[in-house]
Scaffold this motif. Structure first.
Motif, PDB file in Angstrom:
ATOM      1  N   HIS A 254      29.024  47.814  49.675  1.00 31.58           N
ATOM      2  CA  HIS A 254      30.299  47.461  50.296  1.00 31.58           C
ATOM      3  C   HIS A 254      30.532  48.368  51.484  1.00 31.58           C
ATOM      4  O   HIS A 254      30.691  49.571  51.322  1.00 31.58           O
ATOM      5  CB  HIS A 254      31.462  47.643  49.319  1.00 31.58           C
ATOM      6  N   ARG A 256      33.183  48.902  53.731  1.00 35.07           N
ATOM      7  CA  ARG A 256      34.560  48.541  54.034  1.00 35.07           C
ATOM      8  C   ARG A 256      35.486  49.661  53.590  1.00 35.07           C
ATOM      9  O   ARG A 256      35.133  50.504  52.775  1.00 35.07           O
ATOM     10  CB  ARG A 256      34.925  47.248  53.301  1.00 35.07           C
ATOM     11  N   MET A 258      38.384  50.788  51.384  1.00 37.50           N
ATOM     12  CA  MET A 258      38.940  50.328  50.119  1.00 37.50           C
ATOM     13  C   MET A 258      40.323  50.931  49.947  1.00 37.50           C
ATOM     14  O   MET A 258      40.492  52.146  49.984  1.00 37.50           O
ATOM     15  CB  MET A 258      38.040  50.756  48.966  1.00 37.50           C
ATOM     16  N   GLU A 304      35.918  45.669  57.797  1.00 36.40           N
ATOM     17  CA  GLU A 304      36.572  45.002  56.677  1.00 36.40           C
ATOM     18  C   GLU A 304      37.410  46.012  55.913  1.00 36.40           C
ATOM     19  O   GLU A 304      37.052  47.194  55.796  1.00 36.40           O
ATOM     20  CB  GLU A 304      35.507  44.413  55.736  1.00 36.40           C
ATOM     21  N   ALA A 306      39.423  46.118  52.122  1.00 38.43           N
ATOM     22  CA  ALA A 306      39.614  45.402  50.856  1.00 38.43           C
ATOM     23  C   ALA A 306      40.782  46.017  50.106  1.00 38.43           C
ATOM     24  O   ALA A 306      40.899  47.245  50.021  1.00 38.43           O
ATOM     25  CB  ALA A 306      38.354  45.484  50.000  1.00 38.43           C
ATOM     26  N   THR A 308      42.221  46.701  46.688  1.00 37.74           N
ATOM     27  CA  THR A 308      41.657  46.694  45.344  1.00 37.74           C
ATOM     28  C   THR A 308      42.699  47.108  44.318  1.00 37.74           C
ATOM     29  O   THR A 308      43.632  47.842  44.610  1.00 37.74           O
ATOM     30  CB  THR A 308      40.458  47.657  45.238  1.00 37.74           C
ATOM     31  N   SER A 312      45.322  42.149  41.849  1.00 41.29           N
ATOM     32  CA  SER A 312      46.092  42.415  43.070  1.00 41.29           C
ATOM     33  C   SER A 312      47.297  41.504  43.235  1.00 41.29           C
ATOM     34  O   SER A 312      48.271  41.879  43.889  1.00 41.29           O
ATOM     35  CB  SER A 312      45.181  42.302  44.296  1.00 41.29           C
ATOM     36  N   SER A 337      40.110  41.553  52.802  1.00 40.15           N
ATOM     37  CA  SER A 337      39.667  40.815  51.621  1.00 40.15           C
ATOM     38  C   SER A 337      40.457  41.239  50.411  1.00 40.15           C
ATOM     39  O   SER A 337      40.913  42.367  50.291  1.00 40.15           O
ATOM     40  CB  SER A 337      38.164  40.976  51.398  1.00 40.15           C
ATOM     41  N   LEU A 338      40.645  40.270  49.541  1.00 39.10           N
ATOM     42  CA  LEU A 338      41.523  40.421  48.390  1.00 39.10           C
ATOM     43  C   LEU A 338      40.783  40.001  47.133  1.00 39.10           C
ATOM     44  O   LEU A 338      40.964  38.885  46.649  1.00 39.10           O
ATOM     45  CB  LEU A 338      42.724  39.501  48.574  1.00 39.10           C
ATOM     46  N   PRO A 339      39.928  40.862  46.598  1.00 40.99           N
ATOM     47  CA  PRO A 339      39.310  40.493  45.324  1.00 40.99           C
ATOM     48  C   PRO A 339      40.355  40.588  44.214  1.00 40.99           C
ATOM     49  O   PRO A 339      41.472  41.020  44.455  1.00 40.99           O
ATOM     50  CB  PRO A 339      38.203  41.547  45.148  1.00 40.99           C
ATOM     51  N   GLN A 355      42.767  35.428  55.311  1.00 41.64           N
ATOM     52  CA  GLN A 355      41.410  35.115  55.724  1.00 41.64           C
ATOM     53  C   GLN A 355      41.341  34.558  57.139  1.00 41.64           C
ATOM     54  O   GLN A 355      40.422  33.826  57.466  1.00 41.64           O
ATOM     55  CB  GLN A 355      40.767  34.154  54.723  1.00 41.64           C
ATOM     56  N   SER A 360      36.116  33.995  53.166  1.00 45.70           N
ATOM     57  CA  SER A 360      35.083  34.220  52.165  1.00 45.70           C
ATOM     58  C   SER A 360      35.246  33.205  51.045  1.00 45.70           C
ATOM     59  O   SER A 360      36.126  32.358  51.082  1.00 45.70           O
ATOM     60  CB  SER A 360      35.197  35.638  51.618  1.00 45.70           C
TER      61      SER A 360
END
Lengths: 611, 216
Positions: A254, A256, A258, A304, A306, A308, A312, A337-339, A355, A360
């Motif tokens: 990764h 990015r 965090m 990027e 993210a 986390t 979320s 990005s939003l995991p 996005q 993604s």
């Protein structure tokens, strides 16, 4: 040629991972009073993608009197060269052998990295077993999720740190600084460390076993506490955040920034260790997060960022935070990005906002195929929630949806297994009905992991399914899956050995030592994992691995991790297990307090602080 | 012709183990942080126009390596750019100069190398490589390994014990830089083969020459 390693580097794959010199790495100034190395028992590419490493590395480099470097597990080609040329494993910053340090701090993220811990010590010139290390230095400390059942590594690690590490690690290093100045011996250091809350010193505890092989008691001595209480950082707005992280010079998993929205989880998914051992919820304010995120982007140049957390969409100010970050990110082409989004709170409007820079795939985790089994695990997610989320995604032009499931959950039947295939198929049919453009096609994939019961969860007493049974269920699922669904599944052997080590006791340490000696390395990597080595090691120790993985524990059994107090009570976990077997759900913490015990730590406990 | 910033940079010490692709990412991050008005590709995943025309092999040092990056418009104040970038680049990567729209990378014909061999051998052992056609299996893109005489791709060579003596033999080479390219690795490998033992070699690319043999 400044270092003997340099001559070998041209002969290994990806040499950049062994040399350091990155932006954000600590520079070598005058000799510090205390030298620490943060040791990640996996490759550079994995370790450098881990936020915890960046936090603790930065934290341990705050005091002017100490310096923290980094070390990683070498790939087998490098290990072979080091052993052939009798060169030690070194830390990246100074190129000094691990044996030259005062403190080696390992993080235990995954059970199948245990052999790497032993291997790194050995390659670094440090005797592997605590008892074989005469003097106190280097002292070996380990933290991370697997420190919540420290017993399998008790023979090798001097001190375990339980819970959030950023405060306790500095309390420990302050103690070590004093111990070094005054030349304490190792027993004195260990006795003093055991008095710091959150530190567990296994040498001060003696296990006794019953004739049936279960634990009778783990008895403390020399003033060590009966139970070791997990450390909790209660104010994350004030906690250290690495706005100047180390930026790798070579591709890692990764790349990015965090940004950790909050720790803890209001959900009570009964299989989930993280959700139970990080309670209560502690959030950062959106103002703090936006400031820290932008600063970290400026200092790294990453493309990027993210957001986390364990879930979320449970962060109340998520839309406001996304807007604040996007104001910065969009003109600079930085992706957000939003995991870890839950399907029941998926908002197409939010996702489209997030996005705008890069789109993604989407991932949802129903975990089980039937409503009954989702109630057993307390997922509290309906099929309607999932279908609404997928319809919104397909309608918005998304063409890839990944669904996460688990096989072998307690009470699972054949019907639950085939229901996974049917649910995935209904998602595919939904795409046909809702997509604006069928010509683009769709990719619906189902990723199936195998349920591993973990300590400190309601399922800590549960039996795991055998490898043969898992293979049968995977076959059943494969047969039920339509060709439009891409099916992936985990390896039953890998999950089995993860389960053995996850709930192992102190005796498992002898088997870990044997497995490592016989060549076990990088067990989390399919191409290097050799389960036969582990089987032989357990047999040679006179241990039955099934005893640890496949056995249902009685309600009164003394558990090897029972002396580790996460703040969530055993009575609550047992109640949850019994409710699970009856198929009863428990509401999330914001809806109703379930009385788990974590409120003793204060925090929000599900109450919206910023509302 | 769109505007392009030409940088010359050096890559030494630990940084010589950074691969070509990784180096592109390292520079890209430094450019973002410096806030340069760069030119991006259109499309799904916008990319900076960034080119390092003559990649160095992993492990080789380079003292005057060219890099081109697309700009939206001519960038003023390029004199200060090297210092600005150097504060943002990792150890071992250093920008020496910056100019708008430099000479075409296509003008580069020869590359100058220094190779230090860790051996007690005399210079003649190395120089004898060039006494007769030097035929080795050379990899090609289309036909795989082909027996090739390397001498036509060697413009100049010399060799001496290092001064002061540090246990190394120091060779200077001028080799074809592109179309075709001769990687000095072929010559160090052939030297090892003839010596019959491992001879660790440190390779440094010193700079480039055009067709007339003038420094670029």
């Amino acid at each position: 040629m400044s270092h003997p390693l340099d001559l070998l580097l041209s002969r290994v794959q990806k040499p950049a991972r062994y040399v350091g010199g990155e932006v954000g790495a600590v520079s070598l100034g005058t000799a510090p009073e205390l030298r620490a190395a943060f040791c990640f028992p996996d490759t550079y590419e994995i370790g450098m993608s881990h936020l915890g490493l960046q936090i603790l590395y930065g934290r341990m480099n705050q005091p002017a009197w100490m310096r923290c470097e980094r070390a990683f597990a070498p790939w087998p080609d490098m290990e072979a060269l080091l052993r052939e040329h009798r060169l030690p494993l070194t830390a990246l910053e100074s190129g000094d052998a691990l044996s030259a340090f005062d403190l080696l701090a390992f993080t235990l993220q995954y059970e199948l990295s245990y052999s790497n811990v032993l291997n790194m010590l050995d390659l670094g010139g440090v005797p592997v077993r605590s008892a074989e290390r005469g003097g106190p230095w280097p002292l070996i400390v380990a933290g991370g999720p697997c420190a919540l059942n420290p017993e399998p590594l008790a023979d090798f690690i001097d001190i375990f740190a339980v819970g959030d590490g950023e405060d306790v690690i500095l309390e420990l290093t302050a103690l070590l600084r004093e111990a070094k100045r005054e030349q304490w011996d190792k027993p004195a250091i260990l006795r003093a460390a055991a008095r710091i809350e959150g530190l567990y010193v296994p040498a001060l505890y003696t296990p006794a076993y019953r004739p049936d092989g279960t634990l009778e008691a783990l008895t403390p001595s020399e003033g060590a506490p009966e139970t070791v209480r997990r450390r909790v950082v209660s104010d994350l707005d004030q906690a250290f955040y690495p706005t100047h992280p180390v930026v790798p010079n070579t591709a890692v998993v990764h790349e990015r920034v965090m940004l950790e929205l909050f720790r803890g989880c209001i959900r009570g998914c009964r299989f989930c260790q993280a959700g139970h051992v990080t309670r209560p919820v502690r959030a950062r304010s959106p103002e703090t997060l936006a400031r820290q995120g932008i600063e970290a982007l400026q200092n790294t140049g990453f493309e990027e960022i993210a957001l986390t957390s364990l879930s979320s969409s449970d962060y109340p100010e998520l839309p406001a935070l996304c807007d604040a970050l996007l104001d910065y990110c969009e003109p600079r082409r930085v992706g957000l990005s939003l995991p870890s989004l839950r399907a029941d709170s998926f908002s197409r409007e939010l996702m489209e906002r997030v996005q705008r820079v890069r789109k993604s795939g989407l991932t949802f985790a129903p975990e089980a195929g039937t409503p009954r089994l989702r109630d057993v695990i307390n997922k509290n997610l309906t099929e309607a929630d999932l279908m609404n989320a997928c319809a919104a995604a397909f309608g918005g032009g998304w063409t890839a949806v990944k669904l996460y499931f688990m096989l072998g959950l307690p009470t699972e039947t054949g019907e639950d297994v085939t229901a996974i295939a049917e649910l995935a198929h209904r998602v595919f049919l939904l795409w046909r009905r809702t997509t604006p453009d069928k010509t683009r096609g769709v990719r619906v994939s189902a990723s199936v992991s195998l349920f591993v019961p973990k300590p400190h969860t309601p399922f800590q007493w549960a039996a795991m399914e055998s490898g043969g049974e898992f293979r049968r269920r995977i076959d059943l699922l494969k047969a039920a899956c339509r060709k439009q669904i891409t099916l992936n599944w985990h390896d039953p052997d890998t999950s089995y050995w993860e389960a053995v080590l996850a709930r192992g006791d102190r005796r498992a340490g002898g088997a870990i030592y044997r497995a490592w000696q016989s060549g076990a390395r990088l067990d989390g990597w399919g191409e290097h994992f050799r389960p036969a080595l582990w089987q032989a090691a357990f047999e040679a120790e006179g241990l039955d691995p099934d005893f640890y993985a496949l056995r249902e524990r009685g309600p009164d059994e003394v558990l090897p991790w029972g002396h580790i107090d996460t703040g969530v009570s055993r009575a609550f976990l047992r109640r949850e297990y019994e409710k699970a077997l009856r198929g009863e759900t428990t509401p999330d913490c914001r809806t109703q307090c379930a009385g788990c015990g974590a409120s003793q730590y204060g925090g929000e406990c599900g109450v919206e602080r910023h509302a | 012709m769109p505007d392009t910033i030409r940088l010359l940079f050096s890559k030494t010490g630990r940084a010589r183990f950074i691969s070509h692709l990784d180096l592109m990412a390292v520079f890209q991050r430094a450019f973002y942080r410096a806030g340069l008005p760069l030119r991006y590709s259109q499309g799904f995943s916008p990319r900076v126009y960034l080119s390092i025309p003559l990649p160095l092999s992993v492990g080789y040092a380079g003292l005057r390596e060219p890099l081109d990056v697309g700009a939206e418009a001519p960038v003023p104040g390029l004199d200060a750019l090297p210092e600005r970038l150097n504060a943002l680049l990792p150890e071992g990567i250093s920008v020496l100069s910056a100019e708008m729209n430099g000479r075409s990378p296509g003008d580069i014909v020869w590359a100058r190398y220094e190779v230090r061999f860790h051996t007690g051998a005399e210079p003649e052992a190395f120089l004898s490589l060039f006494a007769a056609p030097l035929v080795v299996e050379k990899r090609t893109k289309k036909k795989g390994a082909v027996p090739t005489d390397l001498l036509p791709m060697v413009r100049a060579f010399s060799c001496a014990r290092s001064e002061p003596e540090d246990g190394t033999l120091c060779a200077k080479l001028e080799l074809a830089a592109q179309n075709p390219t001769l990687n000095p690795g072929y010559i160090t490998a052939e030297f090892e083969r003839r010596m019959g033992l491992m001879v660790p070699a440190e390779v440094t690319r010193l700079g480039f020459l055009d067709a007339a043999g003038a420094e670029l």
